[in-house]
Design a protein around this motif. Structure first.
Motif, PDB file in Angstrom:
ATOM      1  N   ASN A   1     -20.163  12.352   2.002  1.00 20.72           N
ATOM      2  CA  ASN A   1     -19.331  12.927   3.069  1.00 20.72           C
ATOM      3  C   ASN A   1     -20.178  13.634   4.118  1.00 20.72           C
ATOM      4  O   ASN A   1     -19.890  14.762   4.543  1.00 20.72           O
ATOM      5  CB  ASN A   1     -18.225  13.809   2.504  1.00 20.72           C
ATOM      6  N   ALA A   2     -21.182  12.907   4.585  1.00 24.43           N
ATOM      7  CA  ALA A   2     -22.046  13.397   5.653  1.00 24.43           C
ATOM      8  C   ALA A   2     -21.293  13.496   6.976  1.00 24.43           C
ATOM      9  O   ALA A   2     -21.747  14.185   7.895  1.00 24.43           O
ATOM     10  CB  ALA A   2     -23.260  12.483   5.807  1.00 24.43           C
ATOM     11  N   TRP A   3     -20.129  12.854   7.086  1.00 25.84           N
ATOM     12  CA  TRP A   3     -19.354  12.945   8.332  1.00 25.84           C
ATOM     13  C   TRP A   3     -18.998  14.390   8.640  1.00 25.84           C
ATOM     14  O   TRP A   3     -18.830  14.764   9.796  1.00 25.84           O
ATOM     15  CB  TRP A   3     -18.093  12.078   8.263  1.00 25.84           C
TER      16      TRP A   3
ATOM     17  N   ASP B   1     -31.861   7.810  13.769  1.00 25.57           N
ATOM     18  CA  ASP B   1     -32.479   9.036  14.284  1.00 25.57           C
ATOM     19  C   ASP B   1     -31.999  10.273  13.537  1.00 25.57           C
ATOM     20  O   ASP B   1     -32.727  11.255  13.416  1.00 25.57           O
ATOM     21  CB  ASP B   1     -32.167   9.203  15.779  1.00 25.57           C
ATOM     22  N   ALA B   2     -30.767  10.253  13.036  1.00 22.78           N
ATOM     23  CA  ALA B   2     -30.175  11.424  12.392  1.00 22.78           C
ATOM     24  C   ALA B   2     -30.596  11.609  10.941  1.00 22.78           C
ATOM     25  O   ALA B   2     -30.521  12.733  10.420  1.00 22.78           O
ATOM     26  CB  ALA B   2     -28.654  11.331  12.461  1.00 22.78           C
ATOM     27  N   PHE B   3     -31.037  10.559  10.278  1.00 19.14           N
ATOM     28  CA  PHE B   3     -31.259  10.644   8.832  1.00 19.14           C
ATOM     29  C   PHE B   3     -32.275  11.698   8.431  1.00 19.14           C
ATOM     30  O   PHE B   3     -32.040  12.459   7.498  1.00 19.14           O
ATOM     31  CB  PHE B   3     -31.643   9.281   8.260  1.00 19.14           C
TER      32      PHE B   3
ATOM     33  N   LEU C   1     -30.736  15.062   8.860  1.00 13.09           N
ATOM     34  CA  LEU C   1     -29.653  15.235   7.895  1.00 13.09           C
ATOM     35  C   LEU C   1     -30.195  15.604   6.519  1.00 13.09           C
ATOM     36  O   LEU C   1     -29.757  16.573   5.904  1.00 13.09           O
ATOM     37  CB  LEU C   1     -28.828  13.943   7.828  1.00 13.09           C
ATOM     38  N   PHE C   2     -31.174  14.850   6.038  1.00 16.53           N
ATOM     39  CA  PHE C   2     -31.721  15.120   4.708  1.00 16.53           C
ATOM     40  C   PHE C   2     -32.594  16.373   4.676  1.00 16.53           C
ATOM     41  O   PHE C   2     -32.862  16.923   3.618  1.00 16.53           O
ATOM     42  CB  PHE C   2     -32.464  13.904   4.171  1.00 16.53           C
TER      43      PHE C   2
ATOM     44  N   ARG D   1     -33.992  17.039  -1.526  1.00 16.85           N
ATOM     45  CA  ARG D   1     -34.317  18.187  -0.684  1.00 16.85           C
ATOM     46  C   ARG D   1     -35.798  18.154  -0.310  1.00 16.85           C
ATOM     47  O   ARG D   1     -36.666  18.050  -1.187  1.00 16.85           O
ATOM     48  CB  ARG D   1     -34.016  19.512  -1.391  1.00 16.85           C
ATOM     49  N   GLU D   2     -36.056  18.255   0.980  1.00 19.17           N
ATOM     50  CA  GLU D   2     -37.426  18.265   1.480  1.00 19.17           C
ATOM     51  C   GLU D   2     -38.194  19.436   0.859  1.00 19.17           C
ATOM     52  O   GLU D   2     -37.691  20.554   0.775  1.00 19.17           O
ATOM     53  CB  GLU D   2     -37.412  18.399   3.003  1.00 19.17           C
TER      54      GLU D   2
END
Length: 139
Positions: free
Chosen positions: A60-62, A24-26, A29-30, A46-47
């Motif tokens: 390091n998305a954490w 759900d987060a991806f 996030l992106f 990048r969108e």
């Protein structure tokens, strides 16, 4: 198996709830919608400016995403790594969120251990990778 082939399968590393939260987060996030307001160390895709079918990566998305932090910083995963490697403990060097849309180019076989290991002492046998597939993965 690990000593002979260099990998071991452990299908219960991530709970169904954590897996669902990651999936759900991806997109958020992106898209740059970071839960913590902190940018990750690297953000490749990048969108609106990147090709929609291009391979995507965040390092390091954490730091940016609570769902990633819940898994990447999970002490149970660190404990499994330490037990597998025969270490007294383990720490996270980095996480790497990879998203390969259907039709995107693959990632060539490679190892990250050399440059990760060079940053810590002792140098030999000081890193291990935990790869968590969120979708079915095969050859």
């Amino acid at each position: 198996h690990f000593d002979e082939r260099g990998y071991v399968l452990q299908p219960d590393v991530v709970s169904d709830d954590d897996r669902a939260a990651l999936c759900d987060a991806f997109e958020r996030l992106f898209r740059g919608d970071f839960d913590t307001g902190v940018y990750p160390d690297e953000w490749h895709w990048r969108e609106g400016i990147s090709k929609p079918d291009a391979f995507r990566e965040i390092v390091n998305a954490w730091k940016s995403c609570d769902a990633v932090a819940d898994v990447a910083l999970d002490a149970r995963i660190g404990k499994r790594c330490a037990e597998l490697m025969g270490w007294p403990g383990a720490r996270l060097a980095q996480d790497d969120v990879l998203w390969k849309p259907a039709g995107a180019a693959g990632v060539a076989f490679h190892t990250d251990g050399n440059y990760v290991s060079d940053n810590f002492v002792p140098r030999d046998d000081n890193s291990v990778t935990v790869w968590i597939a969120l979708d079915d993965a095969d050859e």
